[in-house]
Scaffold this motif. Structure first.
Motif, PDB file in Angstrom:
ATOM      1  N   PRO A 164      -2.412  -8.934   4.679  1.00 62.57           N
ATOM      2  CA  PRO A 164      -1.461  -7.989   4.077  1.00 62.57           C
ATOM      3  C   PRO A 164      -2.055  -6.607   3.810  1.00 62.57           C
ATOM      4  O   PRO A 164      -1.327  -5.661   3.537  1.00 62.57           O
ATOM      5  CB  PRO A 164      -1.064  -8.670   2.759  1.00 62.57           C
ATOM      6  N   HIS A 165      -3.371  -6.479   3.910  1.00 57.21           N
ATOM      7  CA  HIS A 165      -4.011  -5.176   3.699  1.00 57.21           C
ATOM      8  C   HIS A 165      -3.892  -4.280   4.935  1.00 57.21           C
ATOM      9  O   HIS A 165      -4.081  -3.067   4.840  1.00 57.21           O
ATOM     10  CB  HIS A 165      -5.500  -5.351   3.366  1.00 57.21           C
ATOM     11  N   ALA A 166      -3.607  -4.857   6.083  1.00 53.74           N
ATOM     12  CA  ALA A 166      -3.582  -4.099   7.337  1.00 53.74           C
ATOM     13  C   ALA A 166      -2.555  -2.966   7.308  1.00 53.74           C
ATOM     14  O   ALA A 166      -2.872  -1.836   7.690  1.00 53.74           O
ATOM     15  CB  ALA A 166      -3.314  -5.026   8.523  1.00 53.74           C
ATOM     16  N   GLY A 167      -1.345  -3.253   6.878  1.00 50.45           N
ATOM     17  CA  GLY A 167      -0.282  -2.244   6.872  1.00 50.45           C
ATOM     18  C   GLY A 167      -0.634  -1.011   6.051  1.00 50.45           C
ATOM     19  O   GLY A 167      -0.599   0.109   6.566  1.00 50.45           O
ATOM     20  N   PRO A 168      -0.984  -1.186   4.780  1.00 53.32           N
ATOM     21  CA  PRO A 168      -1.324  -0.014   3.968  1.00 53.32           C
ATOM     22  C   PRO A 168      -2.536   0.757   4.505  1.00 53.32           C
ATOM     23  O   PRO A 168      -2.561   1.989   4.439  1.00 53.32           O
ATOM     24  CB  PRO A 168      -1.622  -0.604   2.587  1.00 53.32           C
TER      25      PRO A 168
END
Length: 113
Positions: free
Chosen positions: A74-78
């Motif tokens: 979930p850290h990839a997008g930001p």
């Protein structure tokens, strides 16, 4: 007298890879923003502004994120959004903008407009 390690200090081996990668990315993002002068009210006249250094840091950030995206969850997008914002800020700040695909890190991310 021997000093006791701080109870709040974690051993590097105990920190998950995604956290190490994310922290490194955030440090690179912060450095790029500083090098672009974005922390000053007038980035164009910032004494910290250094476009050559910003290019290097943004390229390193792009390489890190691109190489580790499959592990970031979930850290990839930001992180990708932050990178793209820095790439756009670089393009907007450049006296002579790079051709699409030739900006900092764009060989890893593709063109940023």
């Amino acid at each position: 007298m021997t000093e006791q390690p701080d109870a709040d200090v974690r051993e590097l081996a105990d920190i998950p890879a995604v956290e190490v990668i994310s922290r490194a990315a955030v440090m690179l993002m912060s450095s790029a923003a500083e090098k672009l002068g974005l922390s000053d009210a007038d980035p164009e006249n910032s004494p910290r502004r250094d476009m050559d250094e910003a290019r290097r840091v943004i390229t390193a950030l792009a390489g890190l994120i691109t190489a580790s995206v499959e592990y970031l969850g979930p850290h990839a997008g930001p992180l990708r959004e932050g990178l793209q914002s820095l790439q756009k800020a670089f393009r907007e700040s450049s006296a002579v903008p790079d051709a699409p695909g030739a900006g900092p890190g764009e060989k890893y991310t593709g063109p940023v407009y």
